[in-house]
Design an enzyme around this catalytic site. Structure first.
Site, PDB file in Angstrom:
ATOM      1  N   LYS A 181      26.334  -0.349  41.526  1.00 29.95           N
ATOM      2  CA  LYS A 181      25.392  -1.067  40.668  1.00 29.95           C
ATOM      3  C   LYS A 181      25.894  -2.448  40.271  1.00 29.95           C
ATOM      4  O   LYS A 181      27.053  -2.647  39.982  1.00 29.95           O
ATOM      5  CB  LYS A 181      25.116  -0.259  39.406  1.00 29.95           C
TER       6      LYS A 181
ATOM      7  N   CYS B 165      24.171  12.740  37.805  1.00 33.67           N
ATOM      8  CA  CYS B 165      24.651  12.380  39.128  1.00 33.67           C
ATOM      9  C   CYS B 165      24.812  10.867  39.217  1.00 33.67           C
ATOM     10  O   CYS B 165      24.658  10.175  38.224  1.00 33.67           O
ATOM     11  CB  CYS B 165      23.682  12.878  40.196  1.00 33.67           C
TER      12      CYS B 165
ATOM     13  N   TRP C  21      15.075   3.869  33.325  1.00 33.51           N
ATOM     14  CA  TRP C  21      14.352   3.574  34.567  1.00 33.51           C
ATOM     15  C   TRP C  21      12.951   3.022  34.307  1.00 33.51           C
ATOM     16  O   TRP C  21      12.077   3.086  35.166  1.00 33.51           O
ATOM     17  CB  TRP C  21      14.338   4.801  35.481  1.00 33.51           C
TER      18      TRP C  21
ATOM     19  N   ARG D 269       5.963  -6.994  49.047  1.00 32.73           N
ATOM     20  CA  ARG D 269       7.115  -6.349  49.695  1.00 32.73           C
ATOM     21  C   ARG D 269       7.182  -6.641  51.193  1.00 32.73           C
ATOM     22  O   ARG D 269       7.569  -5.783  51.999  1.00 32.73           O
ATOM     23  CB  ARG D 269       7.102  -4.837  49.454  1.00 32.73           C
TER      24      ARG D 269
ATOM     25  N   HIS E   6      23.138  14.247  49.750  1.00 34.74           N
ATOM     26  CA  HIS E   6      22.820  12.945  50.342  1.00 34.74           C
ATOM     27  C   HIS E   6      23.101  12.932  51.833  1.00 34.74           C
ATOM     28  O   HIS E   6      22.747  11.990  52.530  1.00 34.74           O
ATOM     29  CB  HIS E   6      23.618  11.839  49.652  1.00 34.74           C
TER      30      HIS E   6
ATOM     31  N   ILE F 163      19.111  22.253  41.518  1.00 36.09           N
ATOM     32  CA  ILE F 163      18.939  21.212  40.496  1.00 36.09           C
ATOM     33  C   ILE F 163      17.473  20.961  40.157  1.00 36.09           C
ATOM     34  O   ILE F 163      17.156  20.314  39.172  1.00 36.09           O
ATOM     35  CB  ILE F 163      19.662  19.918  40.942  1.00 36.09           C
ATOM     36  N   GLY F 164      16.564  21.450  40.955  1.00 35.07           N
ATOM     37  CA  GLY F 164      15.158  21.321  40.565  1.00 35.07           C
ATOM     38  C   GLY F 164      14.202  21.152  41.726  1.00 35.07           C
ATOM     39  O   GLY F 164      13.328  21.968  41.944  1.00 35.07           O
TER      40      GLY F 164
ATOM     41  N   ASP G  80      17.172  16.658  32.498  1.00 34.46           N
ATOM     42  CA  ASP G  80      18.008  15.834  33.382  1.00 34.46           C
ATOM     43  C   ASP G  80      18.362  14.499  32.736  1.00 34.46           C
ATOM     44  O   ASP G  80      17.495  13.821  32.194  1.00 34.46           O
ATOM     45  CB  ASP G  80      17.246  15.520  34.680  1.00 34.46           C
TER      46      ASP G  80
ATOM     47  N   LEU H 146       9.265  -8.358  52.854  1.00 34.52           N
ATOM     48  CA  LEU H 146      10.607  -8.254  53.431  1.00 34.52           C
ATOM     49  C   LEU H 146      10.949  -6.795  53.722  1.00 34.52           C
ATOM     50  O   LEU H 146      11.501  -6.475  54.773  1.00 34.52           O
ATOM     51  CB  LEU H 146      11.646  -8.867  52.476  1.00 34.52           C
TER      52      LEU H 146
HETATM   53  N1  GLN Z   1      15.497  17.647  38.722  1.00 33.62           N
HETATM   54  C1  GLN Z   1      15.570  16.498  39.558  1.00 33.62           C
HETATM   55  C2  GLN Z   1      15.475  16.910  41.014  1.00 33.62           C
HETATM   56  O1  GLN Z   1      15.985  17.920  41.357  1.00 33.62           O
HETATM   57  C3  GLN Z   1      16.851  15.711  39.327  1.00 33.62           C
HETATM   58  C4  GLN Z   1      16.895  14.442  40.114  1.00 33.62           C
HETATM   59  C5  GLN Z   1      18.075  13.533  39.820  1.00 33.62           C
HETATM   60  O2  GLN Z   1      19.046  13.944  39.254  1.00 33.62           O
HETATM   61  N2  GLN Z   1      18.019  12.315  40.210  1.00 33.62           N
HETATM   62  O3  GLN Z   1      14.937  16.214  41.836  1.00 33.62           O
HETATM   63 ZN    ZN Z   2      20.872  14.327  40.454  1.00 32.88          ZN
END
Ligand code: GLN
Ligand code: ZN
Length: 766
Positions: A118, A649, A567, A16, A700, A437-438, A605, A18
């Site tokens: 993407k 997401c 992934w 890695r 974000h 979300i977690g 998720d 670069l």
């Molecule tokens: N549960 C994960 C988090 O909150 C969900 C991450 C994701 O959607 N990429 O980090």
């Molecule tokens: Zn997410």
């Protein structure tokens, strides 16, 4: 003589290099010249590797400091005005401003970066060309010409690579209603002079990538291929048109007769099509077969390939070329660096370097006879045999479980409305329930504890105590904020796939298996090599502990089967669907254990559900059917009172909203705030049956949303979705944010929820 060539080599460097050079440059720690030197070193090493591997033609122009589509925009002079302000800003810094919205030049203010998306069905992301009626092109070939000279100086036979004009226009985006194809007339002269300039460098072949040939194309785009390549024909250099990522399908008719000297096709995903292609292409054309999988890390079955290739070689002779199916950008550089893989598994793998060697073996066998490479062919045969017969790959118990699944669709027996009543009795949540979300911020302390545990400087107990402290804190913050459904915060997870992969049988991990995701960002996908199973519970103790800290419901948190698949590098010896079901079965055990441990809400998720969509529409339904089934399988068997959540997401979901409903999750939390609730368009025509939490906080961005902004977004949602179906939550996990951003943002969120309850609540809706 069959020739071997390559479409592109990974450019981040085997270690890695670069990435690190770029990040140092952006921080102002190294100069532009240092960065240029690192880049030149990587190019030289890559070319040398390819020369040493015996390639007849090596690619030039496949290197990029950030992204090859962005390079094309610079090559043909399509740089939007906002990036060019400030005449003194160097071309390099303009380049990074497009890519990242900023550069180390203090005279160039931050600016809105170009959109990133993407690259076909890969996990690589490119920068979307900005198009529009005002766009003018102007050839800026210096950078590419310099690289051509650099490579020639090594004494190699080279083949410059450029992104074709039609794929470039297709991948770009203009204002609403703008037809990119309208720019064809303007872009073609620039491409023609580019090709002329390249020809002047004294090369014989040029590779023009047109990956959109793997997509369903409207008729006017198909016709455009004829116009374009008849015009390009005037050039003095031979053109190899390259298609990849899938079969040509009906585009074959369009391109079989184009006046190009060569055609490259994906003979891995499009293998069934090769006979038809052979029939259709005219007698003078070179056919490059992409026989080595550029999208995966498995060693090819060379003996089997050889038998298949022999008659083709007899027919085509010199006109047969062999290559990887696509650029090797999507695989790691060199397996030779891996010293911690299980011995047998290591023999089954092939990274970029090894894939070139495989090509060399194939061509030598074709050109000189198999005896010339007997040793390599034998080694290959025994690796293939071992993998096929390994007890680490096929596990009786997993196979039996799979066989028993039958064609059950795994829908929950009790319909959603009845489940909702039962769950409401048990959970007693207010209208507009709030949740997250977690993950919570991954602080330097958390990273340090994980690191110390990994290195063995703290033991299991110390580690567990430290994590429990984090969980306790996360719980008390959430209670103080008055959030309704809590999470434990995911402090113990570095990555949502790796965390589970490390605890499942059938997965392994590399040390240096990095693949570029975008710019300097790389991912190291786990490898699924065998039948997947769960030796022991993975998350239960953390969730149980978290639940013990509060009276409020604590969500269990798992990564779904499709995301685990998407992934990772996935097995090529069984359909993806089968691997997905194995993962689903392992997750199902976890789900049921969580339920046993007193967890009443479990979130699975699936952010990558959409990413798995095949490139061609006709195959979508089939994929969505097995993908949604795998999800339902993963939560199958829970009690009616157990509430299943999912989260998505990273993309638009309007066109797969029906499949999302098929998941039959009780609640879905989904990214929407950045697109200003664009998602809701889907709800105009489609009545989403279950509960939904449209994200109201763009995680974000460092910006902290106010209560009013959140209420406004929710009011928009309320125009399409009844109040009783709505949850309030952020767009995604909070792990990349800081606590001093998260706290006030969640405070606004809870206040907004309370205001909405006052406005929309009736006693009956509680
Ligand atoms: N549960 C994960 C988090 O909150 C969900 C991450 C994701 O959607 N990429 O980090
Ligand atoms: Zn997410």
């Amino acid at each position: 003589m069959a020739k071997v060539h390559n479409l592109g080599f990974p450019r981040i460097g085997a270690r890695r290099e670069l990435k690190f050079a770029l990040e140092r440059y952006w921080k102002g720690e190294v100069s532009a010249e240092d960065l240029a030197n690192t880049a030149a070193d990587i190019r030289r090493e890559n070319w040398q590797r390819q020369i040493d591997a015996g390639l007849d033609l090596i690619p030039v122009g496949d290197f990029s400091l950030y992204d090859q589509v962005l390079d094309t925009s610079f090559l043909i002079g399509n740089i939007p005005a906002r990036f060019r302000e400030g005449a003194s800003v160097s071309l390099l810094n303009q380049y990074f401003r497009v890519a990242r919205g900023r550069s180390p030049d203090p005279h160039a203010p931050p600016v809105r970066a170009a959109e990133m998306t993407k690259w076909f069905d890969t996990n690589y992301h490119y920068l979307v060309p900005e198009l529009g009626p005002e766009v003018q092109f102007e050839l800026q070939p210096q950078n590419l010409l310099d690289q051509i000279r650099e490579a020639k100086a090594l004494g190699a036979n080279i083949k410059p690579v450029i992104l074709g004009p039609l794929s470039y226009l297709w991948l770009g985006k203009g204002p609403e209603g703008f037809q990119s194809l309208d720019l064809l007339e303007r872009i073609l002269p620039v491409y023609s002079s580019l090709i002329e300039k390249i020809a002047d460098e004294g090369v014989e072949w040029i590779q023009i990538d047109e990956p959109i040939l793997a997509l369903d194309l409207p008729d006017n785009w198909k016709t455009a291929f004829e116009t374009t390549y008849h015009q390009i024909r005037q050039s003095k250099v031979k053109v190899l048109m390259a298609s990849y990522f899938g079969p040509l399908g009906e585009n074959l008719t369009t391109i079989a007769h184009l006046p190009v000297e060569g055609l490259h096709i994906d003979a891995v995903r499009g293998r069934d099509e090769v006979t038809i292609v052979l029939d259709k292409i005219s007698g003078y054309k070179t056919l490059s077969l992409g026989v080595i999988d550029g999208r995966n890390i498995w060693r090819a079955d060379l003996n089997q390939l050889l038998q298949w290739l022999k008659p083709i070689h007899e027919k085509l002779g010199d006109r047969l070329w062999l290559a990887p199916s696509c650029s090797l950008l999507h695989v790691p550089v060199d397996l030779g660096q891996e010293d911690q893989l299980p011995d047998d598994v290591a023999h089954w793998l092939s990274f970029a370097q090894q894939k070139l060697e495989e090509l060399n073996t194939l061509s030598t066998a074709l050109n000189q006879g198999e005896d010339a490479v007997a040793r390599q062919l034998d080694a290959n045969a025994s690796a293939v045999f071992n993998r096929q017969n390994s007890s680490r790959v096929k596990k009786g118990e997993v196979q039996n479980k799979l066989a028993q699944l039958g064609d059950n669709t795994f829908f929950r027996e009790i319909p959603f409305n009845e489940r909702k009543t039962v769950q409401q009795q048990s959970l007693n949540l207010p209208l507009f329930p709030t949740t997250t979300i977690g993950s919570f911020p991954q602080t330097p302390e958390i990273r340090q504890i994980r690191q110390q545990f990994k290195q063995g400087s703290i033991d299991k107990n110390d580690y567990a105590r430290a994590m429990e402290t984090e969980i306790r804190q996360a719980v008390s913050v959430q209670e103080a904020l008055d959030i309704d459904v809590l999470v434990h915060g995911e402090a113990e997870r570095n990555d949502m796939v790796e965390y589970f992969g490390e605890q499942l049988d059938g997965y392994c991990f590399t040390r240096f298996g990095w693949v570029q995701s975008y710019g300097s960002r790389c991912v190291k996908p786990p490898i699924i090599f065998g039948d997947v199973s769960r030796p022991a519970p993975m998350t239960v103790e953390w969730s149980r502990f978290a639940q013990e800290q509060s009276q409020r419901p604590m969500k269990g948190m798992l990564t779904g089967p499709i995301t685990m698949l998407q992934w990772s590098f996935v097995r090529d010896d069984q359909p993806r669907e089968v691997t997905a079901n194995q993962i689903a079965l392992a997750l199902q055990e976890e789900v049921l254990d969580l339920e046993q441990a007193g967890i009443r809400i479990i979130q699975v998720d699936e952010p990558a559900l959409r990413e798995g969509l095949p490139l061609r529409r006709t195959e979508w339904a089939k994929y969505l059917a097995w993908a949604t089934r795998a999800f339902r399988l993963s939560v199958h068997g829970v009690a009616t009172s157990t509430q299943i959540h999912t989260h998505m997401c990273y993309s638009e979901f309007n066109d797969i909203i029906e499949a999302i409903a098929e998941l039959d999750a009780d609640v879905i939390t989904i990214e929407t705030s950045r697109s200003d609730m664009e998602l809701l368009d889907a709800f105009v025509n489609f009545q989403y049956p279950n509960d939904i939490g449209p994200g109201v906080y763009d995680i974000h961005s460092p910006n902290i949303p106010g209560r009013q902004a959140i209420e406004d977004l929710m009011e928009k949602a309320l125009a399409h979705i009844p109040a009783r179906q709505l949850w309030i939550n952020p767009d995604c996990g909070l792990k990349t944010r800081q606590w001093d951003e998260v706290r006030p943002a969640l405070e606004s969120m809870v206040e907004a929820a309370k205001a909405l309850r006052r406005r929309h609540g009736t006693p009956a809706s509680h």
